[in-house]
Design an enzyme around this catalytic site. Structure first.
Site, PDB file in Angstrom:
ATOM      1  N   LYS A 116      14.850  94.134  37.336  1.00 18.19           N
ATOM      2  CA  LYS A 116      16.093  94.434  38.063  1.00 18.19           C
ATOM      3  C   LYS A 116      17.287  94.540  37.128  1.00 18.19           C
ATOM      4  O   LYS A 116      18.201  95.308  37.387  1.00 18.19           O
ATOM      5  CB  LYS A 116      16.337  93.408  39.183  1.00 18.19           C
ATOM      6  CG  LYS A 116      15.311  93.548  40.310  1.00 18.19           C
ATOM      7  CD  LYS A 116      15.834  93.213  41.684  1.00 18.19           C
ATOM      8  CE  LYS A 116      14.788  93.600  42.739  1.00 18.19           C
ATOM      9  NZ  LYS A 116      15.068  93.205  44.083  1.00 18.19           N
ATOM     10  N   LYS A 198       4.523  99.607  42.766  1.00 12.21           N
ATOM     11  CA  LYS A 198       4.496  98.964  44.088  1.00 12.21           C
ATOM     12  C   LYS A 198       5.408  99.725  45.057  1.00 12.21           C
ATOM     13  O   LYS A 198       6.437 100.264  44.655  1.00 12.21           O
ATOM     14  CB  LYS A 198       4.883  97.485  43.927  1.00 12.21           C
ATOM     15  CG  LYS A 198       6.098  97.026  44.688  1.00 12.21           C
ATOM     16  CD  LYS A 198       6.418  95.566  44.565  1.00 12.21           C
ATOM     17  CE  LYS A 198       7.886  95.438  44.940  1.00 12.21           C
ATOM     18  NZ  LYS A 198       8.351  94.311  45.601  1.00 12.21           N
ATOM     19  N   LYS A 201      11.252  98.667  49.042  1.00 13.33           N
ATOM     20  CA  LYS A 201      12.370  99.048  49.927  1.00 13.33           C
ATOM     21  C   LYS A 201      13.426  99.819  49.167  1.00 13.33           C
ATOM     22  O   LYS A 201      14.087 100.682  49.693  1.00 13.33           O
ATOM     23  CB  LYS A 201      13.059  97.780  50.446  1.00 13.33           C
ATOM     24  CG  LYS A 201      12.437  97.145  51.623  1.00 13.33           C
ATOM     25  CD  LYS A 201      13.453  96.158  52.194  1.00 13.33           C
ATOM     26  CE  LYS A 201      12.844  94.799  52.398  1.00 13.33           C
ATOM     27  NZ  LYS A 201      13.251  93.795  51.447  1.00 13.33           N
TER      28      LYS A 201
HETATM   29  P1  ATP Z   1      13.345  95.291  47.114  1.00 10.91           P
HETATM   30  O1  ATP Z   1      12.783  96.652  46.860  1.00 10.91           O
HETATM   31  O2  ATP Z   1      14.685  95.296  47.790  1.00 10.91           O
HETATM   32  O3  ATP Z   1      13.260  94.364  45.934  1.00 10.91           O
HETATM   33  P2  ATP Z   1      10.907  94.538  48.415  1.00 10.91           P
HETATM   34  O4  ATP Z   1      10.373  95.732  49.128  1.00 10.91           O
HETATM   35  O5  ATP Z   1      10.221  94.110  47.168  1.00 10.91           O
HETATM   36  O6  ATP Z   1      12.448  94.666  48.217  1.00 10.91           O
HETATM   37  P3  ATP Z   1      11.258  91.817  49.453  1.00 10.91           P
HETATM   38  O7  ATP Z   1      12.251  91.474  50.489  1.00 10.91           O
HETATM   39  O8  ATP Z   1      11.594  91.474  48.046  1.00 10.91           O
HETATM   40  O9  ATP Z   1      10.894  93.364  49.487  1.00 10.91           O
HETATM   41  O10 ATP Z   1       9.851  91.201  49.832  1.00 10.91           O
HETATM   42  C1  ATP Z   1       9.474  90.623  51.053  1.00 10.91           C
HETATM   43  C2  ATP Z   1       8.010  90.268  51.008  1.00 10.91           C
HETATM   44  O11 ATP Z   1       7.211  91.456  50.967  1.00 10.91           O
HETATM   45  C3  ATP Z   1       7.609  89.461  49.765  1.00 10.91           C
HETATM   46  O12 ATP Z   1       6.678  88.460  50.146  1.00 10.91           O
HETATM   47  C4  ATP Z   1       6.934  90.465  48.878  1.00 10.91           C
HETATM   48  O13 ATP Z   1       5.978  89.889  48.019  1.00 10.91           O
HETATM   49  C5  ATP Z   1       6.273  91.370  49.890  1.00 10.91           C
HETATM   50  N1  ATP Z   1       6.090  92.728  49.367  1.00 10.91           N
HETATM   51  C6  ATP Z   1       7.063  93.546  48.928  1.00 10.91           C
HETATM   52  N2  ATP Z   1       6.558  94.729  48.555  1.00 10.91           N
HETATM   53  C7  ATP Z   1       5.225  94.641  48.727  1.00 10.91           C
HETATM   54  C8  ATP Z   1       4.133  95.552  48.505  1.00 10.91           C
HETATM   55  N3  ATP Z   1       4.328  96.764  48.033  1.00 10.91           N
HETATM   56  N4  ATP Z   1       2.882  95.148  48.814  1.00 10.91           N
HETATM   57  C9  ATP Z   1       2.655  93.905  49.308  1.00 10.91           C
HETATM   58  N5  ATP Z   1       3.630  93.008  49.550  1.00 10.91           N
HETATM   59  C10 ATP Z   1       4.905  93.355  49.264  1.00 10.91           C
END
Ligand code: ATP
Ligand code: LTN
Length: 334
Positions: A116, A198, A201
């Protein structure tokens, strides 16, 4: 809360206007299932999301929407404690104490911080650096036994365990050392446009992520365009990241095993398979989208839920915090 059950804590950031299919499969979907066997505490971790720049009006809107989406995904605000992190001041207070039990070197090794800070070079703030300490406080404040997360959060959970152990070592057994709950299948759903990355969001490419609130046509279109390889057999194999990802998604959503999925699509091409995945996912998400939209029309109900959630959360964590303050040597306030 039932005292005989173990406690679960997890959180999700209210960044963007919906969860991705990755968030849903890796985390939120399991949160719902776990409610049967555990005392569950789930938080919209808004304090965490300001570690990257946010537009205040959007953050507020997205936070409320994320809260409604948790309920729409099957989290019951009566059975579980569901609240906004910023509504319970114990998280930030405990975070300060725990930051004094966390080494600079440990935080420097966090891969999420490295990623990040490389992505937001104009805003490498102290909060981004100490983010995992706040996450440790979230978990330890409730003495959670289990933390359901995607695999990307494993390193942060390890740190939370180390902080708990260090505090216990200094002050005597106190914090529960939490365990990660990471699903075997679907722990890291990949981007549809770059299956080596991965699904996230905050991905700028909207086609890489399927959002839980995407409409049917959008979901199907994104899956049709999903990047795969030059082969044609629907078989899970090394090096076929794109197809492996689609097989994983289809298997988790239908409840079938990987082998059953391979058998079902034996002799069928990638095109047919992608369409089937798209339709299956879209049909699965449709009722969630409808539920979310009706919840968003009842702001009063949402407010009752999150106010009650914060009060229940606070009543658990205030006890922890009072004991921590005593242990570290602060004078009793009362
Ligand atoms: P950002 O992109 O804003 O960092 P993010 O999509 O990684 O967000 P978080 O709010 O950080 O989402 O994560 C919420 C939950 O979803 C966490 O437990 C994280 O491990 C899980 N998670 C996020 N992305 C994935 C993915 N691609 N596959 C499986 N689990 C995920
Ligand atoms: N850091 C997590 C979100 C999060 C969390 C938590 C998850 C904040 N506090 C406590 C589990 C337990 C993330 O970025 N996904």
């Amino acid at each position: 809360m039932n005292n005989e059950k173990k406690l679960i804590f997890s959180g999700i950031q209210p960044t963007g206007n919906s969860f991705t299919l990755g968030n849903y499969i890796g985390a939120v979907r399991n949160w719902g299932t776990l409610q049967n066997d555990y005392n569950c505490v789930y938080s919209i971790v808004d304090l965490h999301s300001i570690t990257v720049k946010q537009v205040p009006a959007e953050l507020r809107k997205n936070s409320l929407s994320a809260y409604a989406l948790l309920i729409a995904c099957g989290i019951d605000p009566q059975r579980s404690v569901v609240f906004f992190q910023s509504h319970n001041k114990c998280h930030a207070e405990l975070s300060w104490v725990l930051s004094c039990y966390t080494q600079f070197g440990e935080l420097s090794r966090m891969t999420q911080f490295k990623d990040k800070s490389a992505k937001h070079t104009d805003n490498v703030n102290a909060g981004l650096f100490t983010y995992p300490v706040l996450m440790a406080a979230d978990i330890l404040a409730y003495n959670a036994d289990l933390v359901p997360i995607g695999v990307d959060q494993k390193q942060h959970l390890e740190l939370a365990r180390n902080i708990a152990q260090r505090f216990n070592h200094t002050h005597g057994e106190f914090f529960t050392v939490p365990e990660a709950y990471i699903p075997k299948v679907g722990q890291k759903i990949k981007s549809l446009t770059d299956p080596t990355k991965k699904m996230s969001k905050s991905d700028e490419n909207q086609n890489g992520s399927v959002y839980v609130l995407d409409d049917k046509d959008t979901v199907i279109r994104k899956f049709k365009k999903a990047v795969t390889d030059s082969g044609s057999e629907v078989k899970y194999a090394d090096g076929k990241d794109g197809i492996n990802n689609l097989i994983t998604i289809y298997s988790v959503i239908t409840g079938k095993s990987i082998q059953e999925t391979e058998r079902e699509f034996d002799g069928k091409g990638y095109g047919e398979f992608k369409l089937a995945v798209g339709e299956t996912v879209a049909d699965h998400l449709a009722p969630i989208r409808e539920k979310h939209s009706s919840l968003m029309e009842d702001k009063q109900y949402l407010k009752e839920c999150y106010t009650e959630g914060a009060a229940r959360a606070m009543s658990i964590t205030q006890k922890t915090l009072t004991k921590v303050y005593r242990k570290v040597g602060f004078v009793d306030a009362r």
